[in-house]
Design a protein around this motif. Sequence first.
Motif, PDB file in Angstrom:
ATOM      1  N   ARG A   1       0.839  -1.207   0.000  1.00  0.00           N
ATOM      2  CA  ARG A   1       0.000   0.000   0.000  1.00  0.00           C
ATOM      3  C   ARG A   1       0.872   1.253   0.000  1.00  0.00           C
ATOM      4  O   ARG A   1       0.645   2.183  -0.763  1.00  0.00           O
ATOM      5  CB  ARG A   1      -0.908   0.046   1.233  1.00  0.00           C
ATOM      6  N   LEU A   2       1.880   1.279   0.871  1.00  0.00           N
ATOM      7  CA  LEU A   2       2.740   2.473   0.920  1.00  0.00           C
ATOM      8  C   LEU A   2       3.522   2.603  -0.380  1.00  0.00           C
ATOM      9  O   LEU A   2       3.768   3.702  -0.869  1.00  0.00           O
ATOM     10  CB  LEU A   2       3.719   2.376   2.097  1.00  0.00           C
ATOM     11  N   GLY A   3       3.921   1.474  -0.959  1.00  0.00           N
ATOM     12  CA  GLY A   3       4.697   1.505  -2.209  1.00  0.00           C
ATOM     13  C   GLY A   3       3.872   1.997  -3.374  1.00  0.00           C
ATOM     14  O   GLY A   3       4.310   2.863  -4.137  1.00  0.00           O
TER      15      GLY A   3
ATOM     16  N   TRP B   1       0.668   3.591  -3.530  1.00  0.00           N
ATOM     17  CA  TRP B   1       0.045   4.922  -3.476  1.00  0.00           C
ATOM     18  C   TRP B   1       1.080   6.034  -3.393  1.00  0.00           C
ATOM     19  O   TRP B   1       0.792   7.190  -3.720  1.00  0.00           O
ATOM     20  CB  TRP B   1      -0.950   5.009  -2.315  1.00  0.00           C
ATOM     21  N   GLY B   2       2.274   5.721  -2.963  1.00  0.00           N
ATOM     22  CA  GLY B   2       3.317   6.752  -2.934  1.00  0.00           C
ATOM     23  C   GLY B   2       4.204   6.712  -4.164  1.00  0.00           C
ATOM     24  O   GLY B   2       5.237   7.393  -4.208  1.00  0.00           O
ATOM     25  N   LEU B   3       3.783   5.920  -5.164  1.00  0.00           N
ATOM     26  CA  LEU B   3       4.655   5.679  -6.322  1.00  0.00           C
ATOM     27  C   LEU B   3       5.163   6.960  -7.017  1.00  0.00           C
ATOM     28  O   LEU B   3       6.365   7.042  -7.306  1.00  0.00           O
ATOM     29  CB  LEU B   3       3.933   4.781  -7.329  1.00  0.00           C
TER      30      LEU B   3
ATOM     31  N   ALA C   1       7.466   6.886   4.622  1.00  0.00           N
ATOM     32  CA  ALA C   1       6.782   5.757   3.970  1.00  0.00           C
ATOM     33  C   ALA C   1       7.780   4.957   3.134  1.00  0.00           C
ATOM     34  O   ALA C   1       7.777   3.722   3.150  1.00  0.00           O
ATOM     35  CB  ALA C   1       5.643   6.274   3.094  1.00  0.00           C
TER      36      ALA C   1
END
Lengths: 194, 509
Positions: B203-205, B207-209, B362
């Motif tokens: 999820r952190l990977g 959406w923060g892409l 993140a």
Amino acid sequence: MPVALDDPFLLTLAGGLFMAAGIAVVRHRWLSRGARGVGLLIAGWIIVLAAFAVLGAAWGAEMGTTYAVGLLSLVAYTLIVVTHERRTAKIRNARETAYDPAVRSTNWRRGIAKSLLAIVLAGVAAIGVGVALAVALPFPPQDRAVIGGLMVPILWGGGMAWTLSDPRLVRATLILLAISAAGYGIAFLPKVLT
Amino acid sequence: MQDAVRQKARKRPFLPPEFVRAMLAGHSALGIAFAALIYVVCISGTLAVFLHELYRWEQPDAPVVTQPLTPDAVAAAVSGAYEKALAAGAVHDIFVLGPNPVQKRVIVHFHDHESGVEGDWLADETGTLVAPSHTPWSEFVANLHMHLHLPRTWGLFLVGLTGVALLSSLISGLLSHPRLFKDAFALRRGGARRLEQADLHNRLGVWGLPFHVVVSTTGALLGLSTLVVGVLALAAYDGDSEKAFATILGPMASEDETAAPLPDVANMIRQVQARHPDAVFASVTIQHIAKAGQVVHVGMRTPGHLAMANTYYFDGTGRWLGDGGLETGSIGKQILGALQPLHFGWFGGFAVKIGYGLLGLAMTVVTATGITIWLARRRAAGRPAPRWENVWSGVMWGQPFAIAAVAVAVLLTDAASIAVSTYLVVTVVAIAGALALPDAFAAGRLLRAVSGVALLAMIGLHARAWGVQPADPVATAVNIAMGASAAMLIGSALVPWRRARMRVSANGL
């Protein structure tokens, strides 16, 4: 006292609300998990795009778009954290049959060869292509150099990902050598010709 | 029913399983090889976002300047820097950085790259140099992020390569994520440790892409620029790297060493303001000051741009040589201007820094959980690696401890020279200590507790040096943030022991 609709603070607030609403709508569609609700998905992303437009109106295209991209991540993080699911141990369901990495027979020689491919040869090829772009693109010298330079990490990263996942070392080696030859050929050709 | 089964069989997965498994294998290999480096660069980078606040925390009695410098104040700062450089025997290049939306100090730097002598001073709003800059811990954090305290060229290259590895991990991670959409918002805590960590990682990977891609690409480019420009110079500039850099960064000083008057920087700023009335002073660099070959780069900022400033070029006599187009020039020029602000989050103001801090954190968590997932997968497959679990716990939680311990050592001794050795010793001790403990969970708990204690010691020593309420309110804010971090670290270490043990026995790590 009249409220100015182009006030950056108000527009930023509106952009933030649009972003939150858009992501919430996308999540609402995601919760339904079916084929239905494609309209909701499209609507959600349209609202997200509206947030980009509103933030662009508040801060200009350059700053507004950058703020919106960052806000998209932060709003999604917030929503995910706020709606997280608490489980007890030993619960299993279908998602837990996740893929495992491919198991390959390997040894030190193969490991070193892969490392050389991913770090050295992929880097040599990426720099070759980047410099070729910096020399040959039909733009002013500064633009060529920056765009060519920017392509180096992107190509190198892509090459690294590919060579590390491709089990056929010879094929990867030959392709990277060919790309390097083409890149450096284009980059150094004008110098050789003169 | 049969039709339904056939229909289901025909439905192909988003990505073919063999492709996903191959990508996962590459993703794992890359992560294992580079995880520690990526982690150190990410955690120090997250701190580096707040570098200007850390400078103010470390030296809270220095002047804070909130308004842009006037042309005469800039001239005074240049003149003051020249005198200091003369006294230090380092008259070569001078740099003055004025206040801007992300930092509120006037920083003056001079250096002579031949002798290696350099100096940093802080000036007030009139351009008068009032105190030498003394921020050894902040400098330590900045240099850890930029070149890992290795010899500069090699360190920059290694950090650049780390950026490439991170970018590559993002690509392979994305391509090995067939449930990208199905799990888009799922964050399930509890249950199996590996799947809990995988949810957090993915999820952190995902959406923060955009942030992860921008930061890794710009970081890699900044680190690899010397190498890339070196090859470009061989191809197009007869091997002359300076000439290649001049194409990108603007005119460089010539080698004419005949004595010349100091450049009239105030007049240059006024020339720019005559053309761009909304431009305010950001910085000035003078190469080969007081020599006939000197060149002046004046940075002037107009609102609404990512670039910290556009650069305007002058020769020593004040003749206009053009500008860099960093704010409104062609696409390549604008990208060049945006590289550093986009990498560090140094645009827009403090709110952007907070956002970058969260996104950087993140990214650090994504890196840490990547290895945790790999170790948990091994354990689940009946091939546990308990020593590696302990080592990774030592790396993960040893870094906050090591960085805080450097601050404590520097505050105690007031010696910058002790920073790197303290960092290395504490890093090694943290990993060795983790190895000596019964399991990774115990190691993590202990290191979180000592990290929290080290942060509290930092606050205490800072209060001893500058008082409970330092002159600069930003220093107080930093102390509060550190106190909150210490509370979280110590609190997380005090998870009831029985519950923690149950989780370790069930899931490993």
